[in-house]
Design an enzyme around this catalytic site. Structure first.
Site, PDB file in Angstrom:
ATOM      1  N   MET A 175      32.221  44.320  40.364  1.00  0.00           N
ATOM      2  CA  MET A 175      32.318  43.023  39.700  1.00  0.00           C
ATOM      3  C   MET A 175      31.639  43.106  38.337  1.00  0.00           C
ATOM      4  O   MET A 175      30.454  43.418  38.241  1.00  0.00           O
ATOM      5  CB  MET A 175      31.672  41.946  40.587  1.00  0.00           C
ATOM      6  CG  MET A 175      32.511  41.679  41.843  1.00  0.00           C
ATOM      7  SD  MET A 175      31.631  40.761  43.102  1.00  0.00           S
ATOM      8  CE  MET A 175      31.570  39.135  42.392  1.00  0.00           C
ATOM      9  N   GLN A 212      37.918  51.345  38.968  1.00  0.00           N
ATOM     10  CA  GLN A 212      38.900  50.295  38.691  1.00  0.00           C
ATOM     11  C   GLN A 212      39.313  50.324  37.216  1.00  0.00           C
ATOM     12  O   GLN A 212      38.474  50.368  36.319  1.00  0.00           O
ATOM     13  CB  GLN A 212      38.343  48.913  39.018  1.00  0.00           C
ATOM     14  CG  GLN A 212      39.425  47.847  38.876  1.00  0.00           C
ATOM     15  CD  GLN A 212      38.973  46.456  39.275  1.00  0.00           C
ATOM     16  OE1 GLN A 212      38.220  45.821  38.559  1.00  0.00           O
ATOM     17  NE2 GLN A 212      39.443  45.975  40.415  1.00  0.00           N
ATOM     18  N   CYS A 221      42.151  39.871  37.156  1.00  0.00           N
ATOM     19  CA  CYS A 221      41.105  39.350  36.260  1.00  0.00           C
ATOM     20  C   CYS A 221      41.599  38.091  35.535  1.00  0.00           C
ATOM     21  O   CYS A 221      42.631  38.114  34.861  1.00  0.00           O
ATOM     22  CB  CYS A 221      40.715  40.426  35.244  1.00  0.00           C
ATOM     23  SG  CYS A 221      39.456  39.870  34.104  1.00  0.00           S
ATOM     24  N   GLY A 277      32.486  40.233  47.875  1.00  0.00           N
ATOM     25  CA  GLY A 277      31.929  40.267  46.527  1.00  0.00           C
ATOM     26  C   GLY A 277      30.657  39.450  46.446  1.00  0.00           C
ATOM     27  O   GLY A 277      29.568  39.922  46.789  1.00  0.00           O
ATOM     28  N   ARG A 278      30.817  38.183  46.030  1.00  0.00           N
ATOM     29  CA  ARG A 278      29.629  37.348  45.808  1.00  0.00           C
ATOM     30  C   ARG A 278      28.781  37.198  47.063  1.00  0.00           C
ATOM     31  O   ARG A 278      27.546  37.115  46.977  1.00  0.00           O
ATOM     32  CB  ARG A 278      30.068  35.977  45.287  1.00  0.00           C
ATOM     33  CG  ARG A 278      30.664  36.034  43.892  1.00  0.00           C
ATOM     34  CD  ARG A 278      31.409  34.776  43.561  1.00  0.00           C
ATOM     35  NE  ARG A 278      32.511  34.534  44.498  1.00  0.00           N
ATOM     36  CZ  ARG A 278      33.230  33.434  44.546  1.00  0.00           C
ATOM     37  NH1 ARG A 278      32.965  32.450  43.711  1.00  0.00           N
ATOM     38  NH2 ARG A 278      34.213  33.302  45.416  1.00  0.00           N
TER      39      ARG A 278
HETATM   40  C1  FMN Z   1      30.971  37.706  37.949  1.00  0.00           C
HETATM   41  C2  FMN Z   1      32.242  38.224  38.572  1.00  0.00           C
HETATM   42  C3  FMN Z   1      32.770  39.420  38.121  1.00  0.00           C
HETATM   43  C4  FMN Z   1      33.943  39.938  38.703  1.00  0.00           C
HETATM   44  N1  FMN Z   1      34.439  41.125  38.259  1.00  0.00           N
HETATM   45  C5  FMN Z   1      35.511  41.673  38.869  1.00  0.00           C
HETATM   46  C6  FMN Z   1      36.000  42.955  38.478  1.00  0.00           C
HETATM   47  O1  FMN Z   1      35.484  43.604  37.540  1.00  0.00           O
HETATM   48  N2  FMN Z   1      37.070  43.453  39.161  1.00  0.00           N
HETATM   49  C7  FMN Z   1      37.666  42.769  40.184  1.00  0.00           C
HETATM   50  O2  FMN Z   1      38.610  43.269  40.785  1.00  0.00           O
HETATM   51  N3  FMN Z   1      37.235  41.561  40.558  1.00  0.00           N
HETATM   52  C8  FMN Z   1      36.175  40.997  39.928  1.00  0.00           C
HETATM   53  N4  FMN Z   1      35.728  39.775  40.329  1.00  0.00           N
HETATM   54  C9  FMN Z   1      36.398  39.085  41.443  1.00  0.00           C
HETATM   55  C10 FMN Z   1      35.764  39.498  42.785  1.00  0.00           C
HETATM   56  O3  FMN Z   1      35.947  40.875  43.020  1.00  0.00           O
HETATM   57  C11 FMN Z   1      36.391  38.744  43.955  1.00  0.00           C
HETATM   58  O4  FMN Z   1      37.767  38.992  43.959  1.00  0.00           O
HETATM   59  C12 FMN Z   1      36.149  37.252  43.901  1.00  0.00           C
HETATM   60  O5  FMN Z   1      34.831  36.945  43.492  1.00  0.00           O
HETATM   61  C13 FMN Z   1      36.420  36.607  45.267  1.00  0.00           C
HETATM   62  O6  FMN Z   1      35.730  37.275  46.298  1.00  0.00           O
HETATM   63  P1  FMN Z   1      34.262  36.822  46.820  1.00  0.00           P
HETATM   64  O7  FMN Z   1      34.382  35.377  47.240  1.00  0.00           O
HETATM   65  O8  FMN Z   1      33.964  37.775  47.919  1.00  0.00           O
HETATM   66  O9  FMN Z   1      33.330  36.956  45.636  1.00  0.00           O
HETATM   67  C14 FMN Z   1      34.585  39.224  39.744  1.00  0.00           C
HETATM   68  C15 FMN Z   1      34.054  38.004  40.182  1.00  0.00           C
HETATM   69  C16 FMN Z   1      32.900  37.495  39.606  1.00  0.00           C
HETATM   70  C17 FMN Z   1      32.347  36.185  40.115  1.00  0.00           C
END
Ligand code: FMN
Length: 305
Positions: A1, A61, A91, A216-217
């Protein structure tokens, strides 16, 4: 992320346990094949066999819209030993979308096909190729065409953040769409979005029918989450990491950046993590309140327990 899960955080979270695989922040690809130092900046683990300190494999990625250049960078990564390439079609950021990369590509399944096919042509079968998508850009109307394009392009699996670009990050993630994808696509689907607890994991698996999830988060807010999920899968009682443990991870994160980051950037990283941690740990909220006006890590260290 991007801006959150760099190599230092990947080390800490995978040391906490439970992860089978992790993905780098995206490497932005525009018009050229990057030099080694760029690959190393996004994935310092390449000097350690593309593994975190805990031994968890790290996949690179790529984010971009030009098939040949994406392929050139993928080929270079493979030569550098990457165990997998993931293509970011999810993204939502305006600068990326304006410059023809990320979720905007979901408007055109033909473009997804061209990119995946070009990358597959240089990524051998023993190196995994995956794509990360959302349910769509404005809506879900092209979802199945997009999934088919990625499959026909030669991807091994797909990770789906169960929201459209228009949904942003507004909960709830729509896991039911993942089940619909699975009905029409033979490709394995990794479920993503709003998995913040073992209960969420169980509901997501039940609703989506997926076997694997990406978190992720939720893992940033609760560094023990992947381990809790693994424990639950093994029929054990998931035990949440206590604040003392989390505090030591936080301090370790800050201390380990001393050689590479200045005092202010370390302070920003500490605050950034505390903002996530306070969702799961009240003590993190207290800690944040105490240090929020300080702009240098040296001024906030030792971090209040
Ligand atoms: C601060 C931030 C940065 C992120 N950067 C990426 C990234 O570089 N590549 C990607 O595939 N997803 C990125 N995401 C999306 C997350 O991978 C994920 O798909 C999204 O947050 C939903 O999943 P979660 O609820 O488990 O966080 C990002 C999300 C956030 C909040």
């Amino acid at each position: 992320m991007e801006g959150l899960l760099d190599a230092c955080m990947r080390d800490i979270l995978t040391e906490a346990g439970g992860f089978d695989l992790c993905v780098t922040e995206f490497l932005r690809v525009t018009d050229k094949v990057h030099p080694l130092k760029k690959f190393r900046r996004v994935c310092p683990e390449l000097d350690r066999g593309w593994r975190t300190s805990a031994g968890t494999p790290v996949v690179l990625q790529l984010l971009g819209g030009v098939p040949e250049v994406m392929a050139g960078n993928a080929e270079r990564a493979v030569k550098l030993g990457a165990p997998g390439i993931d293509i970011n079609f999810g993204c939502p950021s305006k600068p990326a979308n304006r410059r023809d990369a990320g979720a905007v590509l979901l408007k055109d399944p033909g473009r997804l096909y061209d990119i995946v096919k070009a990358v597959r042509a240089v990524v051998p079968q023993d190196v995994t190729l995956s794509a990360k998508i959302r349910l769509g850009y404005d809506d879900t109307s092209l979802l199945f065409e997009n999934v088919a394009a990625i499959g026909e392009g030669g991807a091994d699996f797909i990770t789906v953040h169960a929201r459209t670009k228009a949904d942003g990050y507004v909960p709830p993630a729509r896991w039911e769409w993942l089940a619909k994808i699975k009905e029409v696509s033979p490709m394995p689907v990794v479920a993503n979005g709003d998995i913040n607890s073992v209960d969420d994991y169980r509901r997501c698996i039940e609703i989506s029918g997926c076997k694997s999830v990406m978190i992720g988060r939720g893992a940033v807010s609760n560094p023990g989450l992947a381990g809790e999920i693994k424990a639950a899968l093994a029929g054990e009682l998931p035990i949440k990491l206590d604040w003392i443990h989390i505090h030591s991870l936080l301090t370790g994160m800050a201390e380990s950046r001393k050689e590479t980051h200045d005092d202010c950037r370390i302070a920003m990283r500490v605050k950034q993590w505390l903002i996530y941690l306070q969702k799961e740990y009240d003590e993190a909220g207290q800690c944040f309140k105490t240090i929020s006006r300080l702009n240098a890590y040296s001024a906030m260290s030792p971090l209040p327990l």
